[in-house]
Design an enzyme around this catalytic site. Structure first.
Site, PDB file in Angstrom:
ATOM      1  N   HIS A   1       0.819  -1.214   0.000  1.00 45.58           N
ATOM      2  CA  HIS A   1       0.000   0.000   0.000  1.00 45.58           C
ATOM      3  C   HIS A   1       0.852   1.262   0.000  1.00 45.58           C
ATOM      4  CE1 HIS A   1      -3.683  -2.240   1.912  1.00 45.58           C
ATOM      5  NE2 HIS A   1      -3.288  -2.758   0.758  1.00 45.58           N
TER       6      HIS A   1
ATOM      7  N   HIS B   1      -9.003  -2.365  -5.682  1.00 47.64           N
ATOM      8  CA  HIS B   1      -7.983  -2.622  -4.662  1.00 47.64           C
ATOM      9  C   HIS B   1      -7.025  -3.720  -5.119  1.00 47.64           C
ATOM     10  CE1 HIS B   1      -6.190  -2.243  -0.730  1.00 47.64           C
ATOM     11  NE2 HIS B   1      -6.020  -3.554  -0.766  1.00 47.64           N
TER      12      HIS B   1
ATOM     13  N   ASP C   1      -2.947  -3.376  -5.176  1.00 46.54           N
ATOM     14  CA  ASP C   1      -1.965  -4.356  -4.688  1.00 46.54           C
ATOM     15  C   ASP C   1      -0.972  -4.745  -5.779  1.00 46.54           C
ATOM     16  OD1 ASP C   1      -3.013  -4.451  -2.129  1.00 46.54           O
ATOM     17  OD2 ASP C   1      -4.191  -6.264  -2.475  1.00 46.54           O
TER      18      ASP C   1
ATOM     19  N   HIS D   1      -1.242 -11.738  -3.883  1.00 47.52           N
ATOM     20  CA  HIS D   1       0.147 -11.329  -3.652  1.00 47.52           C
ATOM     21  C   HIS D   1       1.169 -12.377  -4.093  1.00 47.52           C
ATOM     22  CE1 HIS D   1      -0.802  -7.601  -1.681  1.00 47.52           C
ATOM     23  NE2 HIS D   1      -1.657  -8.212  -0.889  1.00 47.52           N
TER      24      HIS D   1
END
Length: 284
Positions: free
Chosen positions: A78, A235, A239, A262
């Site tokens: 972030h 979002h 990421d 991720h």
């Protein structure tokens, strides 16, 4: 020619880490040309630094963790995402704990702080990796493809088997303006059924409706209205921007993603870094 960039002056944010629950004061500090981006743990003896780079990634459970030996910094994505959008290549990020503050679960406050500090071009040229050949990563129904592109673009398809979360798709050229308007405000999220599991894993100790959206079986729980009708895919793009910037330099590519998280993002970033090293050996 693009120049390396840093910030004009020191700027400070504070809050709790979403996973560790630790209270943190974080400082963005200007850095010299060619210094790169580093996270510095001022709470530890000697204030050890960890370079923000794919080679330093040591974990990716619900966030990206970088580390050097016993020194770790959690959930850096972030912070890295707004740095990427602003083209900041050199900055020292000091923390007095092991995780940046989550603030509201988005990148809005990080971006605002960096803009408040001011962004300055430096004397040295900025290296940019221009992808020349397609790179891809696939596993089951997860797909990541990076294609040559004159710019930085992300196209993301999100799909969960959940009645409240239908498929979402967004394709966007990422720059300072588009990131600020379309991506930075999007908040982190999780499913209600995951909360107990995550807590048992020692995660989300600082999580609450102040900094996350929780998706239940029959409702979406949030302290405010959703900021976008498709906030969740936005979002995911946030990421991915942050994870990709662990390449260590800006990249020209169009990244196409489906259901990536991720761990998968970082596998692509590693391949991009390998392609970068290969291009350097050819040029040399």
């Amino acid at each position: 020619m693009r120049k390396q960039r840093t910030i004009k002056k020191e700027v400070i944010l504070s809050g709790i880490g979403v996973h560790t629950g630790n209270r943190t004061e974080m400082k963005f500090i200007p850095a010299e040309p060619n210094a790169g981006i580093s996270f510095v743990r001022t709470d530890l003896p000697g204030s050890p630094a960890v370079k923000a780079h794919i080679s330093k990634v040591v974990g990716f459970m619900r966030g990206t963790t970088i580390g050097e030996g016993d020194v770790k910094v959690h959930t850096v994505e972030h912070v890295m995402a707004p740095l990427s959008s602003l083209g900041v290549t050199n900055v020292r990020i000091e923390l007095d704990s092991n995780e940046p503050p989550v603030v509201d679960g988005s990148s809005v406050e990080f971006l605002a702080a960096l803009r408040e500090s001011g962004i300055v071009d430096q004397s040295e040229p900025a290296e940019v990796f221009e992808l020349k050949e397609p790179i891809y990563e696939t596993e089951g129904d997860m797909i990541l493809v990076a294609l040559p592109y004159d710019g930085f673009k992300i196209s993301y398809t999100l799909s969960f088997s959940h009645p409240k979360l239908k498929a979402q798709y967004l394709s966007l050229d990422i720059n300072e303006q588009s990131f600020a308007k379309e991506i930075a405000p999007s908040r982190t999220f999780c499913f209600y059924r995951e909360v107990e599991v995550l807590m048992n894993q020692g995660l989300i100790k600082g999580g609450s409706l102040d900094n996350a959206v929780v998706i239940g079986d029959d409702a979406v729980f949030s302290k405010e209205e959703l900021r976008f009708h498709d906030e969740f895919v936005r979002h995911k793009i946030l990421d991915l921007v942050g994870d990709t910037y662990l390449l260590g330099l800006p990249v020209k590519a169009h990244i196409i993603a489906a259901k990536s998280g991720h761990a998968f993002n970082l596998r692509l970033t590693k391949k991009l870094y390998e392609a970068y090293l290969k291009s350097q050996s050819v040029h040399n």
